[in-house]
Design a protein around this motif. Structure first.
Motif, PDB file in Angstrom:
ATOM      1  N   ALA A  12      23.961-100.541-103.257  1.00  0.00           N
ATOM      2  CA  ALA A  12      24.062 -99.084-103.107  1.00  0.00           C
ATOM      3  C   ALA A  12      23.350 -98.436-104.283  1.00  0.00           C
ATOM      4  O   ALA A  12      23.492 -98.883-105.429  1.00  0.00           O
ATOM      5  CB  ALA A  12      25.522 -98.651-103.078  1.00  0.00           C
ATOM      6  N   THR A  13      22.566 -97.400-104.005  1.00  0.00           N
ATOM      7  CA  THR A  13      21.885 -96.661-105.065  1.00  0.00           C
ATOM      8  C   THR A  13      22.187 -95.176-104.898  1.00  0.00           C
ATOM      9  O   THR A  13      22.369 -94.689-103.783  1.00  0.00           O
ATOM     10  CB  THR A  13      20.346 -96.858-105.012  1.00  0.00           C
ATOM     11  OG1 THR A  13      19.829 -96.274-103.817  1.00  0.00           O
ATOM     12  CG2 THR A  13      19.979 -98.329-105.078  1.00  0.00           C
ATOM     13  N   GLY A  14      22.237 -94.469-106.008  1.00  0.00           N
ATOM     14  CA  GLY A  14      22.458 -93.026-105.971  1.00  0.00           C
ATOM     15  C   GLY A  14      21.892 -92.391-107.218  1.00  0.00           C
ATOM     16  O   GLY A  14      21.722 -93.055-108.242  1.00  0.00           O
ATOM     17  N   GLY A  15      21.599 -91.093-107.126  1.00  0.00           N
ATOM     18  CA  GLY A  15      21.027 -90.419-108.278  1.00  0.00           C
ATOM     19  C   GLY A  15      20.992 -88.915-108.120  1.00  0.00           C
ATOM     20  O   GLY A  15      21.776 -88.329-107.375  1.00  0.00           O
ATOM     21  N   ALA A  16      20.043 -88.300-108.803  1.00  0.00           N
ATOM     22  CA  ALA A  16      19.935 -86.842-108.852  1.00  0.00           C
ATOM     23  C   ALA A  16      19.552 -86.216-107.516  1.00  0.00           C
ATOM     24  O   ALA A  16      19.771 -85.024-107.310  1.00  0.00           O
ATOM     25  CB  ALA A  16      18.915 -86.433-109.911  1.00  0.00           C
ATOM     26  N   SER A  38      26.294 -83.395-104.672  1.00  0.00           N
ATOM     27  CA  SER A  38      25.845 -83.282-106.056  1.00  0.00           C
ATOM     28  C   SER A  38      25.204 -84.595-106.485  1.00  0.00           C
ATOM     29  O   SER A  38      25.214 -85.580-105.748  1.00  0.00           O
ATOM     30  CB  SER A  38      27.022 -82.947-106.979  1.00  0.00           C
ATOM     31  OG  SER A  38      27.954 -84.004-106.990  1.00  0.00           O
ATOM     32  N   SER A  39      24.657 -84.593-107.679  1.00  0.00           N
ATOM     33  CA  SER A  39      24.067 -85.810-108.223  1.00  0.00           C
ATOM     34  C   SER A  39      25.114 -86.917-108.285  1.00  0.00           C
ATOM     35  O   SER A  39      26.283 -86.661-108.529  1.00  0.00           O
ATOM     36  CB  SER A  39      23.538 -85.552-109.636  1.00  0.00           C
ATOM     37  OG  SER A  39      22.526 -84.582-109.613  1.00  0.00           O
ATOM     38  N   VAL A  40      24.666 -88.143-108.058  1.00  0.00           N
ATOM     39  CA  VAL A  40      25.555 -89.295-108.071  1.00  0.00           C
ATOM     40  C   VAL A  40      25.375 -90.016-109.408  1.00  0.00           C
ATOM     41  O   VAL A  40      24.284 -90.477-109.729  1.00  0.00           O
ATOM     42  CB  VAL A  40      25.240 -90.248-106.895  1.00  0.00           C
ATOM     43  CG1 VAL A  40      26.130 -91.471-106.934  1.00  0.00           C
ATOM     44  CG2 VAL A  40      25.388 -89.506-105.576  1.00  0.00           C
ATOM     45  N   PHE A  41      26.456 -90.097-110.185  1.00  0.00           N
ATOM     46  CA  PHE A  41      26.406 -90.715-111.503  1.00  0.00           C
ATOM     47  C   PHE A  41      26.950 -92.132-111.528  1.00  0.00           C
ATOM     48  O   PHE A  41      26.624 -92.908-112.410  1.00  0.00           O
ATOM     49  CB  PHE A  41      27.171 -89.878-112.523  1.00  0.00           C
ATOM     50  CG  PHE A  41      26.624 -88.493-112.717  1.00  0.00           C
ATOM     51  CD1 PHE A  41      25.267 -88.270-112.845  1.00  0.00           C
ATOM     52  CD2 PHE A  41      27.469 -87.410-112.773  1.00  0.00           C
ATOM     53  CE1 PHE A  41      24.761 -86.994-113.032  1.00  0.00           C
ATOM     54  CE2 PHE A  41      26.974 -86.130-112.962  1.00  0.00           C
ATOM     55  CZ  PHE A  41      25.618 -85.923-113.088  1.00  0.00           C
ATOM     56  N   SER A  42      27.828 -92.467-110.591  1.00  0.00           N
ATOM     57  CA  SER A  42      28.410 -93.808-110.586  1.00  0.00           C
ATOM     58  C   SER A  42      28.778 -94.226-109.170  1.00  0.00           C
ATOM     59  O   SER A  42      29.072 -93.392-108.317  1.00  0.00           O
ATOM     60  CB  SER A  42      29.639 -93.870-111.492  1.00  0.00           C
ATOM     61  OG  SER A  42      30.616 -92.965-111.043  1.00  0.00           O
ATOM     62  N   LEU A  43      28.760 -95.540-108.936  1.00  0.00           N
ATOM     63  CA  LEU A  43      29.081 -96.119-107.635  1.00  0.00           C
ATOM     64  C   LEU A  43      29.907 -97.383-107.843  1.00  0.00           C
ATOM     65  O   LEU A  43      29.676 -98.125-108.799  1.00  0.00           O
ATOM     66  CB  LEU A  43      27.809 -96.500-106.877  1.00  0.00           C
ATOM     67  CG  LEU A  43      26.886 -95.367-106.446  1.00  0.00           C
ATOM     68  CD1 LEU A  43      25.532 -95.922-106.016  1.00  0.00           C
ATOM     69  CD2 LEU A  43      27.522 -94.574-105.319  1.00  0.00           C
ATOM     70  N   ALA A  44      30.852 -97.637-106.939  1.00  0.00           N
ATOM     71  CA  ALA A  44      31.645 -98.863-106.989  1.00  0.00           C
ATOM     72  C   ALA A  44      32.168 -99.186-105.597  1.00  0.00           C
ATOM     73  O   ALA A  44      32.743 -98.322-104.936  1.00  0.00           O
ATOM     74  CB  ALA A  44      32.814 -98.720-107.958  1.00  0.00           C
ATOM     75  N   PHE A  45      31.932-100.409-105.157  1.00  0.00           N
ATOM     76  CA  PHE A  45      32.490-100.886-103.893  1.00  0.00           C
ATOM     77  C   PHE A  45      33.938-101.298-104.099  1.00  0.00           C
ATOM     78  O   PHE A  45      34.312-101.781-105.178  1.00  0.00           O
ATOM     79  CB  PHE A  45      31.716-102.098-103.377  1.00  0.00           C
ATOM     80  CG  PHE A  45      30.454-101.766-102.643  1.00  0.00           C
ATOM     81  CD1 PHE A  45      30.481-101.469-101.288  1.00  0.00           C
ATOM     82  CD2 PHE A  45      29.232-101.763-103.291  1.00  0.00           C
ATOM     83  CE1 PHE A  45      29.318-101.174-100.592  1.00  0.00           C
ATOM     84  CE2 PHE A  45      28.063-101.470-102.613  1.00  0.00           C
ATOM     85  CZ  PHE A  45      28.104-101.176-101.264  1.00  0.00           C
ATOM     86  N   SER A  46      34.739-101.172-103.056  1.00  0.00           N
ATOM     87  CA  SER A  46      36.097-101.718-103.072  1.00  0.00           C
ATOM     88  C   SER A  46      35.981-103.238-103.023  1.00  0.00           C
ATOM     89  O   SER A  46      34.954-103.779-102.592  1.00  0.00           O
ATOM     90  CB  SER A  46      36.900-101.199-101.879  1.00  0.00           C
ATOM     91  OG  SER A  46      36.314-101.639-100.667  1.00  0.00           O
ATOM     92  N   SER A  54      31.968 -92.898-105.082  1.00  0.00           N
ATOM     93  CA  SER A  54      30.879 -92.313-105.856  1.00  0.00           C
ATOM     94  C   SER A  54      31.442 -91.230-106.770  1.00  0.00           C
ATOM     95  O   SER A  54      32.346 -90.493-106.387  1.00  0.00           O
ATOM     96  CB  SER A  54      29.806 -91.715-104.939  1.00  0.00           C
ATOM     97  OG  SER A  54      30.317 -90.631-104.189  1.00  0.00           O
ATOM     98  N   GLY A  55      30.917 -91.198-107.968  1.00  0.00           N
ATOM     99  CA  GLY A  55      31.289 -90.162-108.920  1.00  0.00           C
ATOM    100  C   GLY A  55      30.092 -89.258-109.145  1.00  0.00           C
ATOM    101  O   GLY A  55      28.961 -89.733-109.267  1.00  0.00           O
ATOM    102  N   GLY A  56      30.356 -87.953-109.179  1.00  0.00           N
ATOM    103  CA  GLY A  56      29.247 -87.031-109.315  1.00  0.00           C
ATOM    104  C   GLY A  56      29.525 -85.868-110.234  1.00  0.00           C
ATOM    105  O   GLY A  56      30.534 -85.838-110.948  1.00  0.00           O
TER     106      GLY A  56
END
Length: 71
Positions: A12-16, A38-46, A54-56
Motif C-alpha cells: 500500500a502506498t499513500g502520500g500528498a 487529505s494527505s496520507v502520512f502513515s499506513l498499516a495493515f491489520s 491510514s493516518g492523515g
C-alpha cells in the motif's frame, strides 16, 4: 507512506496526492485505489490483512476494507 500486507503479496502506498494505492507485488499490478480527504502520512495493515489504517492531515485515522485482497 508505504506498508506491506502481512503475507507480503501487496504493498500500500499513500502520500500528498490523497490517494492510497494497493499494488500486487508479484504481478506488479494495481489491485485497489482509495481516495482519502487529505494527505496520507502513515499506513498499516491489520494482522489478518482485511483492513488498512491510514493516518492523515488533522490527526484523522481511517480504516479501509481490504478483505478483497484475501483469497
Amino acid at each position: 507512506s508505504v506498508a506491506f500486507s502481512p503475507d507480503g503479496r501487496c504493498l500500500a502506498t499513500g502520500g500528498a496526492d490523497e490517494t492510497i494505492r494497493i499494488l500486487n507485488v508479484e504481478e506488479e499490478s494495481l489491485v485497489g485505489v482509495f481516495i482519502d480527504e487529505s494527505s496520507v502520512f502513515s499506513l498499516a495493515f491489520s494482522p489478518d490483512g482485511r483492513s488498512l489504517a491510514s493516518g492523515g492531515h488533522g490527526a484523522k485515522v481511517k480504516v479501509w476494507d481490504t478483505s478483497f485482497l484475501i483469497e
